[in-house]
Design a protein around this motif. Structure first.
Motif, mmCIF file in Angstrom:
data_model
loop_
_atom_site.group_PDB
_atom_site.id
_atom_site.type_symbol
_atom_site.label_atom_id
_atom_site.label_comp_id
_atom_site.label_asym_id
_atom_site.label_seq_id
_atom_site.Cartn_x
_atom_site.Cartn_y
_atom_site.Cartn_z
ATOM 1 N N ALA A 312 0.842 -1.222 -0.028
ATOM 2 C CA ALA A 312 -0.121 0.045 -0.063
ATOM 3 C C ALA A 312 0.771 1.377 -0.193
ATOM 4 O O ALA A 312 0.487 2.175 -0.668
ATOM 5 N N SER A 341 -9.294 0.332 -8.153
ATOM 6 C CA SER A 341 -10.008 -0.876 -7.454
ATOM 7 C C SER A 341 -10.863 -1.865 -8.662
ATOM 8 O O SER A 341 -10.904 -2.985 -8.257
ATOM 9 N N THR A 445 -2.453 -7.157 -6.620
ATOM 10 C CA THR A 445 -3.200 -5.928 -6.246
ATOM 11 C C THR A 445 -1.958 -4.781 -6.143
ATOM 12 O O THR A 445 -2.581 -3.753 -6.366
ATOM 13 N N ASP A 449 -2.858 -1.722 -8.557
ATOM 14 C CA ASP A 449 -2.624 -0.643 -7.930
ATOM 15 C C ASP A 449 -1.893 0.493 -8.562
ATOM 16 O O ASP A 449 -2.049 1.751 -8.686
ATOM 17 N N SER B 341 -7.385 0.241 2.202
ATOM 18 C CA SER B 341 -6.573 -0.887 1.613
ATOM 19 C C SER B 341 -6.292 -1.958 2.933
ATOM 20 O O SER B 341 -6.475 -3.149 2.745
ATOM 21 N N ASP B 449 -13.860 0.672 2.573
ATOM 22 C CA ASP B 449 -13.306 1.772 1.884
ATOM 23 C C ASP B 449 -14.079 3.021 2.619
ATOM 24 O O ASP B 449 -13.487 4.147 2.661
#
Lengths: 465, 465
Positions: A312, A341, A445, A449, B341, B449
């Motif tokens: 992240a 997303s 992811t 992302d 996330s 979210d």
């Protein structure tokens, strides 16, 4: 068949209709009786329970009462109880028992069930237990422990019936009658073996009963044998059972000699276990922690979240590259999570199908290129469709056609990449001997992302500023 | 046992060691031979294949060659081939065949396998096929089709052996010998029934062989019967098999009369199917589309992504509420995806364990409150740990201790909510009769979210501005 994502009602019978297992009223009654210290009431409640249901009851009880009941059933311990318990509860029980008590349990169980229990004994205590077993039981367990974990050798039971392949039906029936006392209690088929103990055929008992005494076993045996090698992984064995709809399979050692048998009821557990493993791992959970204590669960979940925190932060670093653009056009900050997303979700769909196909051995190097091609096309088509949708929404929302075009273009790029990465990542991980179910999701992811933010914000800088 | 998230090597044997199924060399050889039109070469390649392996080969071939080979094997069609095929390929094959050919296949199969094939015939053609069956086969199929989809009634086979419970071993053996021609080819146990055909016990053939002729069946039968009712869902039946390690189970009608039997090898497929269903659905895929054509796959994936687009827009609307704050402090835009996330991932961990526990009937109304409490505590502890970590990172990155405190606080809030929602959502969905595996993930990520963005940006407005 696959028209739309419809939300289906759950068709299973409701809990009140359960025709097996413990019902909740029993759990509550037992809980209350124990809180009030009325152990005779508990005895009455559990008197008629199948060992497997008693194991469930123990699993459903909370900490203190679970320990109390474990201690209470210890005196008249049904060996089957330990074999039916969930690993976590079984470990609790084994810690409670003396080595001699554990040895008594193991002696009563069939070899495969005994091994199952033995594997859960703390390593420091295993020797103590082994020393209390009879030499033959001990040898069986020690030998079984030399086979790799989760192999056919650990799954098989040693109890089986073999006859020389040149016997007749009459020889076999006489043998079964004479040896009744030492043969397994119940069995369903007999293996014919050659002089080297290599299995050459199997004879369902129904065939034995229906033929005359002088018929040679050779004539009535099924020769299409599907045997498992002792070192074969249990997942492989399970796929073999499913592939040929087997009821049982002989297990052979490296020289092809018959050493044991695996039956379909053992495979039911293997398939449950393996499916659970993939399912949990894809969700970022290492092992079923449903019955684990809070701190163990927290610790095992933490590691995975830590990996996720790092990825992240990487995504945030990408966003940080475009801080000037975001300061100028705040709509970019508002819209950017949408592209990321959608990429993550489209990629996860592909990934899920690919991980499943890999574990079912359906996705192979032969068809990999074709499947990658297919997923990229699916991603491209859906990318186009969602590009049109999100462009329209954005235009309507911010009244700016240029941002609409930018987000649409970024959507196409990210869904193409998601389709490609969704198949490629698990294949590459598998080639690298890394379990695709564990590592695929986080790699995917991260990519969707990074690509999502980079494509959207990068295009925005080019077009808008 | 659950110390850390370790990345495990895949222990399965590599593809070259596969001891069953078709290997890739065969697929390629067959593909090439068909491209070059050498059908005799193809015949040689497939001559010794088990029906199940030929089905796999057909599945692995690409579109044109798959159709060509389907057409080629049609003349000497092994009925078992259709029963081993994947649904998608089977539908292709069934479309190709004339009703009379399909009827011939169904006649050869056991009732459960025949039904399996019959269910995949296009509805418009089912009547045509039924008319070509013998009256008795037709009646069996028509009756089976009256049972609910995925019920014990559809799974069972009708072929089984019953004897009156007051017979002796001698009566039974004589009966088996006399009726050898009409009894099932292979069977492993016999059911004892009363005058109403209610099953009262089961006798493994090994017990029959080992006892004297004058022993009453009553004395040697196993009376702890676990029967399935015809309308019982197959998932329930599978759990019952796993619970009691059953090899087979009688199926009874609403009046308790014996109508069929289910064996563990059928259950192996059910468990695979049900596990696959949950696995795929949690990944946002409705049905296994691995062998589907591009457009079918695109369409079925689209619906799910559309739902996701809507929830992503909702999250963006939340961000939109704070546009002024983001314009002032661009670090907020850079950092906000981290909180969302982490919430999504922590929630998914909890959700995965909860969905699995629900489908294994481990999560019940008795222990729901305890499990929710546990997950909230796990979320709280991990929330605290990650709050400290991310606060430090943020402070170091932006040199602003206040943003660090804000993001840490938002992290705690979101991980608490994630733990709570991760268990609660699937329980509530199940109560509403919605499959938790289908709908949980999208509801969860919407919540994490929204809460993530709201908590982080909202706190930022309060503290920073």
């Amino acid at each position: 068949m696959t028209d739309s994502a419809h939300i289906e009602p759950v068709t299973g019978t409701s809990e009140t209709e359960r025709s097996y297992g413990v019902d909740e009223a029993l759990v509550r009654a037992c809980d209350t009786a124990m809180d009030e210290g009325r152990m005779e009431a508990v005895d009455a409640l559990i008197a008629d329970l199948h060992a497997s249901d008693l194991a469930d009851l123990l699993e459903e009880l909370a900490g203190d009462n679970r320990r109390k009941l474990l201690d209470h059933v210890r005196d008249q311990l049904d060996p089957e109880l330990l074999s039916h318990m969930d690993d976590v509860v079984r470990e609790d029980m084994l810690e409670l028992l003396e080595p001699a008590e554990v040895a008594a349990v193991l002696t009563e169980l069939e070899t495969d069930d005994a091994l199952d229990v033995f594997e859960d004994i703390a390593e420091a205590d295993q020797q103590d237990v082994l020393e209390r077993l009879s030499p033959s039981d001990r040898a069986l367990l020690e030998q079984a422990m030399t086979y790799p974990e989760d192999s056919a050798g650990r799954l098989m039971q040693r109890e089986l019936v073999t006859v020389p392949k040149d016997w007749s039906v009459g020889n076999t029936i006489d043998y079964l009658r004479q040896r009744a006392a030492v043969l397994p209690r119940d069995f369903y088929e007999i293996y014919a073996v050659d002089d080297e103990r290599v299995p050459v055929g199997t004879i369902p008992l129904s065939r034995l009963m229906r033929n005359q005494r002088d018929v040679p076993m050779d004539d009535i045996m099924l020769t299409e044998l599907r045997s498992a090698q002792v070192e074969m992984d249990q997942e492989e064995v399970a796929l073999m059972f499913a592939q040929y709809a087997l009821v049982s399979a002989p297990v052979v050692d490296v020289d092809g000699r018959l050493v044991g048998v695996i039956t379909a009821d053992d495979i039911v557990h293997v398939i449950q276990e393996e499916a659970e493993e993939d399912f949990l791992r894809l969700g970022g959970v290492q092992e079923d922690d449903f019955y684990e204590a809070v701190l163990d669960t927290t610790r095992s979940r933490f590691s995975w979240l830590l990996v996720n925190l790092c990825t992240a932060i990487v995504a945030s670093l990408v966003i940080g590259l475009f801080d000037a653009a975001i300061e100028q056009v705040v709509a970019l900050a508002i819209l950017m999570p949408i592209v990321a997303s959608m990429g993550g979700n489209a990629g996860t769909q592909t990934l899920t199908v690919a991980v499943r196909a890999l574990s079912m051995k359906e996705l192979t190097t032969t068809n990999a290129a074709r499947i990658i091609g297919k997923e990229v096309i699916v991603g491209g088509i859906n990318g186009l469709l969602f590009a049109v949708l999100i462009s329209g929404v954005t235009w309507a929302w911010f009244g700016d056609v240029q941002i609409g075009i930018v987000i649409g273009a970024a959507m196409i790029v990210n869904l193409l990449i998601a389709g490609f990465a969704g198949v490629t990542i698990p294949i590459v991980l598998q080639k690298m001997n890394i379990d695709p179910a564990v590592a695929s999701a986080v790699v995917l992811t991260t990519i969707t992302d990074v690509v999502g933010f980079m494509a959207f914000l990068g295009l925005a800088v080019l077009v808008l500023l």
